[in-house]
Write a protein that holds these residues in place. Structure first.
Motif, PDB file in Angstrom:
ATOM      1  N   ILE A  71       5.480  -8.699  23.019  1.00 40.16           N
ATOM      2  CA  ILE A  71       6.016  -8.061  21.827  1.00 40.16           C
ATOM      3  C   ILE A  71       5.756  -8.993  20.647  1.00 40.16           C
ATOM      4  N   ILE A  72       5.237  -8.423  19.568  1.00 42.51           N
ATOM      5  CA  ILE A  72       4.998  -9.164  18.336  1.00 42.51           C
ATOM      6  C   ILE A  72       6.003  -8.657  17.313  1.00 42.51           C
ATOM      7  N   ALA A  73       6.728  -9.583  16.689  1.00 46.26           N
ATOM      8  CA  ALA A  73       7.771  -9.185  15.743  1.00 46.26           C
ATOM      9  C   ALA A  73       7.922 -10.233  14.647  1.00 46.26           C
ATOM     10  N   TYR A  74       8.319  -9.757  13.459  1.00 46.44           N
ATOM     11  CA  TYR A  74       8.531 -10.634  12.305  1.00 46.44           C
ATOM     12  C   TYR A  74       9.351  -9.859  11.282  1.00 46.44           C
ATOM     13  N   HIS A  75       9.821 -10.550  10.275  1.00 43.46           N
ATOM     14  CA  HIS A  75      10.609  -9.875   9.253  1.00 43.46           C
ATOM     15  C   HIS A  75       9.686  -9.206   8.242  1.00 43.46           C
ATOM     16  N   GLY A  76      10.079  -8.021   7.793  1.00 49.41           N
ATOM     17  CA  GLY A  76       9.283  -7.250   6.840  1.00 49.41           C
ATOM     18  C   GLY A  76       8.994  -7.985   5.542  1.00 49.41           C
ATOM     19  N   LYS A  77       9.886  -8.874   5.133  1.00 49.34           N
ATOM     20  CA  LYS A  77       9.643  -9.636   3.906  1.00 49.34           C
ATOM     21  C   LYS A  77       8.434 -10.565   4.060  1.00 49.34           C
ATOM     22  N   ASP A  78       8.055 -10.870   5.295  1.00 47.48           N
ATOM     23  CA  ASP A  78       6.916 -11.753   5.559  1.00 47.48           C
ATOM     24  C   ASP A  78       5.620 -10.990   5.816  1.00 47.48           C
ATOM     25  N   ALA A  79       5.689  -9.676   5.904  1.00 45.58           N
ATOM     26  CA  ALA A  79       4.538  -8.874   6.321  1.00 45.58           C
ATOM     27  C   ALA A  79       3.317  -9.054   5.429  1.00 45.58           C
ATOM     28  N   ALA A  80       3.489  -8.994   4.124  1.00 45.18           N
ATOM     29  CA  ALA A  80       2.342  -9.113   3.215  1.00 45.18           C
ATOM     30  C   ALA A  80       1.648 -10.461   3.386  1.00 45.18           C
ATOM     31  N   ALA A  81       2.429 -11.533   3.490  1.00 42.68           N
ATOM     32  CA  ALA A  81       1.839 -12.863   3.675  1.00 42.68           C
ATOM     33  C   ALA A  81       1.139 -12.966   5.030  1.00 42.68           C
ATOM     34  N   LEU A  82       1.706 -12.348   6.061  1.00 34.31           N
ATOM     35  CA  LEU A  82       1.085 -12.386   7.388  1.00 34.31           C
ATOM     36  C   LEU A  82      -0.173 -11.525   7.456  1.00 34.31           C
ATOM     37  N   ASP A  83      -0.258 -10.501   6.614  1.00 36.23           N
ATOM     38  CA  ASP A  83      -1.449  -9.651   6.575  1.00 36.23           C
ATOM     39  C   ASP A  83      -2.580 -10.263   5.754  1.00 36.23           C
ATOM     40  N   GLU A  84      -2.250 -11.137   4.816  1.00 34.25           N
ATOM     41  CA  GLU A  84      -3.260 -11.662   3.898  1.00 34.25           C
ATOM     42  C   GLU A  84      -4.428 -12.380   4.599  1.00 34.25           C
ATOM     43  N   PRO A  85      -4.215 -13.247   5.604  1.00 34.29           N
ATOM     44  CA  PRO A  85      -5.368 -13.869   6.266  1.00 34.29           C
ATOM     45  C   PRO A  85      -6.282 -12.844   6.956  1.00 34.29           C
ATOM     46  N   ILE A  86      -5.699 -11.783   7.467  1.00 37.87           N
ATOM     47  CA  ILE A  86      -6.482 -10.724   8.111  1.00 37.87           C
ATOM     48  C   ILE A  86      -7.284  -9.978   7.053  1.00 37.87           C
ATOM     49  N   ALA A  87      -6.637  -9.636   5.947  1.00 37.71           N
ATOM     50  CA  ALA A  87      -7.323  -8.937   4.857  1.00 37.71           C
ATOM     51  C   ALA A  87      -8.437  -9.807   4.280  1.00 37.71           C
ATOM     52  N   GLU A  88      -8.177 -11.092   4.121  1.00 38.13           N
ATOM     53  CA  GLU A  88      -9.189 -12.000   3.570  1.00 38.13           C
ATOM     54  C   GLU A  88     -10.403 -12.088   4.491  1.00 38.13           C
ATOM     55  N   ARG A  89     -10.176 -12.148   5.800  1.00 39.43           N
ATOM     56  CA  ARG A  89     -11.281 -12.168   6.762  1.00 39.43           C
ATOM     57  C   ARG A  89     -12.112 -10.890   6.631  1.00 39.43           C
ATOM     58  N   LEU A  90     -11.425  -9.738   6.518  1.00 38.90           N
ATOM     59  CA  LEU A  90     -12.121  -8.463   6.366  1.00 38.90           C
ATOM     60  C   LEU A  90     -12.904  -8.403   5.052  1.00 38.90           C
ATOM     61  N   ARG A  91     -12.328  -8.917   3.978  1.00 34.38           N
ATOM     62  CA  ARG A  91     -13.029  -8.925   2.686  1.00 34.38           C
ATOM     63  C   ARG A  91     -14.328  -9.717   2.778  1.00 34.38           C
ATOM     64  N   ARG A  92     -14.262 -10.874   3.436  1.00 34.13           N
ATOM     65  CA  ARG A  92     -15.480 -11.692   3.605  1.00 34.13           C
ATOM     66  C   ARG A  92     -16.492 -10.961   4.485  1.00 34.13           C
ATOM     67  N   LYS A  93     -16.028 -10.424   5.592  1.00 33.22           N
ATOM     68  CA  LYS A  93     -16.930  -9.751   6.541  1.00 33.22           C
ATOM     69  C   LYS A  93     -17.599  -8.529   5.907  1.00 33.22           C
ATOM     70  N   MET A  94     -16.815  -7.717   5.214  1.00 28.46           N
ATOM     71  CA  MET A  94     -17.315  -6.465   4.647  1.00 28.46           C
ATOM     72  C   MET A  94     -17.869  -6.636   3.225  1.00 28.46           C
ATOM     73  N   LYS A  95     -17.688  -7.840   2.668  1.00 28.91           N
ATOM     74  CA  LYS A  95     -18.114  -8.102   1.283  1.00 28.91           C
ATOM     75  C   LYS A  95     -17.518  -7.056   0.330  1.00 28.91           C
ATOM     76  N   ASP A  96     -16.198  -6.879   0.490  1.00 29.34           N
ATOM     77  CA  ASP A  96     -15.476  -5.883  -0.302  1.00 29.34           C
ATOM     78  C   ASP A  96     -14.112  -6.458  -0.679  1.00 29.34           C
ATOM     79  N   GLU A  97     -13.969  -6.881  -1.919  1.00 30.86           N
ATOM     80  CA  GLU A  97     -12.731  -7.510  -2.391  1.00 30.86           C
ATOM     81  C   GLU A  97     -11.550  -6.538  -2.503  1.00 30.86           C
ATOM     82  N   SER A  98     -11.793  -5.236  -2.378  1.00 28.30           N
ATOM     83  CA  SER A  98     -10.710  -4.266  -2.530  1.00 28.30           C
ATOM     84  C   SER A  98      -9.953  -3.992  -1.226  1.00 28.30           C
ATOM     85  N   ILE A  99     -10.384  -4.569  -0.121  1.00 24.63           N
ATOM     86  CA  ILE A  99      -9.756  -4.289   1.179  1.00 24.63           C
ATOM     87  C   ILE A  99      -8.318  -4.795   1.199  1.00 24.63           C
ATOM     88  N   LYS A 100      -7.430  -3.908   1.657  1.00 26.01           N
ATOM     89  CA  LYS A 100      -6.022  -4.235   1.839  1.00 26.01           C
ATOM     90  C   LYS A 100      -5.598  -3.718   3.215  1.00 26.01           C
TER      91      LYS A 100
END
Length: 191
Positions: A71-100
């Motif tokens: 089970i993976i769990a965290y507080h919702g207030k931390d969600a955006a910060a926890l998603d940012e490294p994933i989004a940044e990896r996708l932006r680099r991979k896809m060469k698309d700065e608009s990915i969220k």
């Protein structure tokens, strides 16, 4: 049955369970379509700190000497910060700065992101035990509202969550799929 904090050594099996639980969302979060690459990226994310799929946010259940579920769990207030490294990896991979990354957790909720029990171990109460364990952790940290999402195509999971006291509050879209957002209000435990 033993529930414990995950370690980086759990990555290979954890990646498989995460993939089973989140299906097409795994493709959206990894930017990959080939199964081997999806699992490799999920494993890398699991081994890394500071993202939603990290071992840091994961509890595992060992049964008969094997990882039976997680089970993976965290507080919702931390969600955006926890998603940012994933989004940044996708932006680099896809060469698309608009990915969220699609928002899943509400800011006031302790969020159960991913729950999966290996098919060999289903029906033994492992999923229920994992959920109860994380609910107790959340209460211990002062969080009284727990949430998760579930697809309508997963009626067994939906029934389990209802049985455990979760109530559907709305529908949300994640990676193009429709999910029921379910919430459980936990009472403060007496001291």
């Amino acid at each position: 049955m033993n529930i414990r904090k995950a370690t980086v050594e759990d990555a290979e099996k954890a990646a498989i369970l995460i993939r089973l639980a989140i299906k097409e969302i795994a493709e959206a979060l990894t930017g990959e379509t080939e199964e081997e690459r999806i699992l490799a990226v999920l494993g890398d994310l699991f081994r890394s700190s500071g993202n939603r799929m990290s071992f840091e946010n994961t509890m595992v259940c060992d049964h008969d000497g094997q990882m039976a579920g997680l089970i993976i769990a965290y507080h919702g207030k931390d969600a955006a910060a926890l998603d940012e490294p994933i989004a940044e990896r996708l932006r680099r991979k896809m060469k698309d700065e608009s990915i969220k990354i699609d928002k899943e957790a509400e800011i006031e909720d302790f969020y159960l992101d991913t729950i999966c029990v290996d098919s060999k171990f289903r029906g033994k109460g492992i999923g229920t035990s994992l959920i109860h364990h994380v609910e107790e952790l959340a209460l211990g940290r002062g969080y009284h509202r727990i949430s998760l999402i579930v697809e309508d195509v997963n009626p067994d999971a939906g029934r389990l969550y209802v049985r455990l006291g979760y109530k559907k509050t709305k529908m949300i879209t994640v990676s193009g799929g429709e999910f029921a957002y379910m919430v459980k209000e936990m009472k403060k435990t007496p001291v």
